[in-house]
Design a protein around this motif. Sequence first.
Motif, PDB file in Angstrom:
ATOM      1  N   ARG A   1       0.844  -1.200   0.000  1.00  0.00           N
ATOM      2  CA  ARG A   1       0.000   0.000   0.000  1.00  0.00           C
ATOM      3  C   ARG A   1       0.883   1.254   0.000  1.00  0.00           C
ATOM      4  O   ARG A   1       0.628   2.213  -0.719  1.00  0.00           O
TER       5      ARG A   1
ATOM      6  N   LEU B   1       2.336   1.664  -3.549  1.00  0.00           N
ATOM      7  CA  LEU B   1       1.361   2.106  -4.538  1.00  0.00           C
ATOM      8  C   LEU B   1       0.870   3.522  -4.271  1.00  0.00           C
ATOM      9  O   LEU B   1       0.632   4.289  -5.194  1.00  0.00           O
ATOM     10  N   GLU B   2       0.731   3.879  -3.009  1.00  0.00           N
ATOM     11  CA  GLU B   2       0.261   5.222  -2.670  1.00  0.00           C
ATOM     12  C   GLU B   2       1.414   6.216  -2.558  1.00  0.00           C
ATOM     13  O   GLU B   2       1.193   7.407  -2.394  1.00  0.00           O
ATOM     14  N   ARG B   3       2.642   5.698  -2.609  1.00  0.00           N
ATOM     15  CA  ARG B   3       3.850   6.519  -2.441  1.00  0.00           C
ATOM     16  C   ARG B   3       3.858   7.221  -1.089  1.00  0.00           C
ATOM     17  O   ARG B   3       4.190   8.400  -0.990  1.00  0.00           O
TER      18      ARG B   3
ATOM     19  N   HIS C   1       7.205   1.329  -7.020  1.00  0.00           N
ATOM     20  CA  HIS C   1       5.872   1.827  -7.347  1.00  0.00           C
ATOM     21  C   HIS C   1       5.507   1.426  -8.777  1.00  0.00           C
ATOM     22  O   HIS C   1       4.427   0.899  -9.034  1.00  0.00           O
TER      23      HIS C   1
ATOM     24  N   MET D   1       2.579  -1.175  -9.663  1.00  0.00           N
ATOM     25  CA  MET D   1       1.479  -0.678 -10.495  1.00  0.00           C
ATOM     26  C   MET D   1       1.354  -1.521 -11.764  1.00  0.00           C
ATOM     27  O   MET D   1       0.268  -1.932 -12.143  1.00  0.00           O
TER      28      MET D   1
ATOM     29  N   ALA E   1      -4.972   1.792 -14.403  1.00  0.00           N
ATOM     30  CA  ALA E   1      -4.189   2.570 -13.437  1.00  0.00           C
ATOM     31  C   ALA E   1      -5.107   3.399 -12.543  1.00  0.00           C
ATOM     32  O   ALA E   1      -4.883   3.496 -11.330  1.00  0.00           O
ATOM     33  N   ALA E   2      -6.145   3.977 -13.129  1.00  0.00           N
ATOM     34  CA  ALA E   2      -7.112   4.739 -12.323  1.00  0.00           C
ATOM     35  C   ALA E   2      -7.813   3.817 -11.324  1.00  0.00           C
ATOM     36  O   ALA E   2      -8.025   4.183 -10.159  1.00  0.00           O
TER      37      ALA E   2
ATOM     38  N   ARG F   1      -5.387   2.884  -8.456  1.00  0.00           N
ATOM     39  CA  ARG F   1      -5.263   3.978  -7.493  1.00  0.00           C
ATOM     40  C   ARG F   1      -6.507   4.094  -6.611  1.00  0.00           C
ATOM     41  O   ARG F   1      -6.417   4.438  -5.444  1.00  0.00           O
ATOM     42  N   ALA F   2      -7.675   3.773  -7.166  1.00  0.00           N
ATOM     43  CA  ALA F   2      -8.925   3.868  -6.407  1.00  0.00           C
ATOM     44  C   ALA F   2      -9.146   2.663  -5.501  1.00  0.00           C
ATOM     45  O   ALA F   2      -9.717   2.800  -4.414  1.00  0.00           O
TER      46      ALA F   2
ATOM     47  N   LEU G   1      -6.809  -0.299  -4.254  1.00  0.00           N
ATOM     48  CA  LEU G   1      -5.532  -1.001  -4.178  1.00  0.00           C
ATOM     49  C   LEU G   1      -5.729  -2.489  -3.917  1.00  0.00           C
ATOM     50  O   LEU G   1      -6.691  -2.882  -3.255  1.00  0.00           O
TER      51      LEU G   1
END
Length: 127
Positions: A20, A23-25, A42, A46, A74-75, A78-79, A81
Motif C-alpha cells: 500500500r 502504490l500510494e507513495r 511503485h 502498479m 491505473a485509475a 489507485r482507487a 488497491l
Amino acid sequence: MRGRQIVSEGLQDIRSPFVRSILERTMPSLQAWREPALGVHHGAAMRGAIDALAANVPSLHRLLGGDAFDEVAAAFVRAQLPRCGGLLRYGAGLPDFLASYRPLLEHDYLPGVAALDLAWIESHLAA
C-alpha cells in the motif's frame, strides 16, 4: 497444509502495508529516499496490478486496447488497491468503477463485459 496457510496469512499482513505504501507513495519513515528508491517499486507494483487486471478481464482489455486499458486500469488501481499478494481475484470492484468512470460513461456496456470476465474466473475457481 494448515501451517503453510498460517504463514501465508502472516506474510499478507506484513506485505499489505508495504505494498500500500509503495502504490500510494506514502511511507513516512522513508521520506528522505522515497522517490528514487520506492519509485522503481511503485512502477513495478502498479504494472503488476495492471497486468493482473488485463489477465482477469481479457475481453475488456481487447475492447479498449492496450494504452486505453492501461489508463483505465491505473485509475482503478489507485482507487482500489490490491488487498493481498494474490491477484487472481483482483478487480471485483471494476464493473462498479467503470459504471462511474467519467471518460467511459458513454460506453455503458463495459461494466457488463468486465462483470462477465470476472464471473468466468469465479466459476473457474469454484469448479
